[in-house]
Design an enzyme around this catalytic site. Sequence first.
Site, mmCIF file in Angstrom:
data_model
loop_
_atom_site.group_PDB
_atom_site.id
_atom_site.type_symbol
_atom_site.label_atom_id
_atom_site.label_comp_id
_atom_site.label_asym_id
_atom_site.label_seq_id
_atom_site.Cartn_x
_atom_site.Cartn_y
_atom_site.Cartn_z
ATOM 1 N N ASP A 55 14.134 41.076 40.710
ATOM 2 C CA ASP A 55 13.305 42.296 40.713
ATOM 3 C C ASP A 55 12.700 42.839 42.093
ATOM 4 O O ASP A 55 12.219 42.020 42.533
ATOM 5 C CB ASP A 55 12.153 41.908 39.819
ATOM 6 C CG ASP A 55 11.004 43.109 39.588
ATOM 7 O OD1 ASP A 55 11.594 44.103 38.963
ATOM 8 O OD2 ASP A 55 9.826 43.068 40.147
ATOM 9 N N GLU A 112 18.087 45.905 38.773
ATOM 10 C CA GLU A 112 17.607 47.128 38.266
ATOM 11 C C GLU A 112 18.204 48.353 38.690
ATOM 12 O O GLU A 112 18.339 48.433 40.047
ATOM 13 C CB GLU A 112 16.188 47.307 38.311
ATOM 14 C CG GLU A 112 15.575 48.219 37.074
ATOM 15 C CD GLU A 112 14.073 48.078 37.007
ATOM 16 O OE1 GLU A 112 13.397 48.761 36.333
ATOM 17 O OE2 GLU A 112 13.500 47.419 37.869
ATOM 18 N N CYS A 120 7.519 41.621 27.376
ATOM 19 C CA CYS A 120 7.214 40.135 27.464
ATOM 20 C C CYS A 120 8.711 39.492 27.517
ATOM 21 O O CYS A 120 9.473 39.634 26.522
ATOM 22 C CB CYS A 120 6.502 39.992 26.340
ATOM 23 S SG CYS A 120 6.071 38.219 26.571
ATOM 24 N N CYS A 122 0.734 38.758 28.016
ATOM 25 C CA CYS A 122 1.252 39.312 26.467
ATOM 26 C C CYS A 122 0.033 39.361 25.566
ATOM 27 O O CYS A 122 -0.623 38.294 25.640
ATOM 28 C CB CYS A 122 2.471 38.598 26.179
ATOM 29 S SG CYS A 122 2.887 38.987 24.775
ATOM 30 N N CYS A 176 2.004 37.018 22.151
ATOM 31 C CA CYS A 176 2.162 35.871 22.428
ATOM 32 C C CYS A 176 1.100 35.059 23.334
ATOM 33 O O CYS A 176 1.309 33.617 23.366
ATOM 34 C CB CYS A 176 3.527 35.152 22.566
ATOM 35 S SG CYS A 176 4.308 35.487 24.471
ATOM 36 N N ASP A 193 6.096 40.636 38.701
ATOM 37 C CA ASP A 193 7.520 40.592 39.138
ATOM 38 C C ASP A 193 8.582 39.603 38.376
ATOM 39 O O ASP A 193 9.537 39.857 38.347
ATOM 40 C CB ASP A 193 7.528 40.421 40.477
ATOM 41 C CG ASP A 193 6.956 41.776 41.358
ATOM 42 O OD1 ASP A 193 6.740 42.652 40.715
ATOM 43 O OD2 ASP A 193 6.421 41.574 42.461
#
Length: 396
Positions: free
Chosen positions: A194, A285, A338, A357, A360, A367
């Site tokens: 990332d 990405e 998530c 999250c 969960c 990152d």
Amino acid sequence: MIVKRGYQAELDLNNAQSTLARKHCGAARWAYNYGLRRKQEAYKAGEKTPYAPDLHREINTLKQTEIPWMYEVSKCAAQEALRDLDSAFKHFFRKVALKKQGKWKGKCGYPKFKSKKKAIGGARFTGSIHVYPDAIQLPRLGLLRLKEHNYLPMNVKIGSATISEKAGRWYVSICVHEEQAEPTQATGEVIGVDLGIKTLATCSDGRTFDNPKALRKKLNKLKRTSRRHSRKQKGSQNRKKAKTRLARMHARIANVRKDALHKATSAIVARTKPASERPAVIVLEDLHVSGMLKNHRLSRAIADVGMYEFRRQIEYKARAAGVQVKFVSRWYPSSKTCSECGWIHEDLTLAERVFICQQCGVVLDRDENAAFNLAASGSLIEVPRVTRELTPVDIM
Ligand SMILES: [Zn+2]
């Protein structure tokens, strides 16, 4: 396989050499502008467009009368500049065609006249080029000393050499045709990377690469220097001096940034390691950087990170290391999803550095969460997780 590679090294020129180098750059610029003018005239008059060989012949005739100084420089300077002009037009027409089909939205880039005020520029040489451990021999310029010894490859086929000036320093870049052994396919784990603003790169295997601290400090200094430059009276000697100072600072920042990028990309690809320790796949990405640069608040930060450059380096280094590179669509919500359960945090803001999250309950560095998602989307292989301990600073 034979691969084309570029190498750049700094030159250590004496006064006579740098004067001659300037003359070559000047000749290249003159030839380019002459060619551009001639092409435009021919177009307006409805005549056939003159190409590089025609234009070079014209320049050779002019040498005898109008431009005797052209005799001082290698014929390569003009010849290669005219070839560059031809390819500049080729790219322009290619983009015009793409634009007609609606496949290109940017500018077409009609070739511009080159100005001495903007940059000294460069000159390319072909023909007899020899590399020695501490020097390089170029046509007409002769033997030029190199600042770094034993870096440029010897005993390889050299396609061309280009000299250029940047912020008071001279460089030579050579394009070589190298024999490279076909790499063995890497078999290590899949790594998601990332790219970020706070940290340069976060990997799904727990490694992070920070932006050099020196950069932030230098940027503050840069602001001051550029302010000083803009306050000097236009056309004054002091403005000229301030401009040189500013250019040197920009070059220095660019070097620091480039160094950090090279270190990170080399470490991620790990070319020198055995196949089982090199990542089989690197997932990145597919960032839409030009779109992001329009966001002024982020522009500085993103320009700094040099995401395009990061990607370019990963791609070519991976190719030589038998590592695959995959891209995930820029619409894939790698930061918002998530990585544990797939819940999507719709209104995650850029300021939130921690992913929490609500389904969960997992708490992860923002990152790192994105890197896990990227790695997971790259293949169906389970990605082993090494989670970095979150520090209080991260949570704040
Ligand atoms: Zn979850």
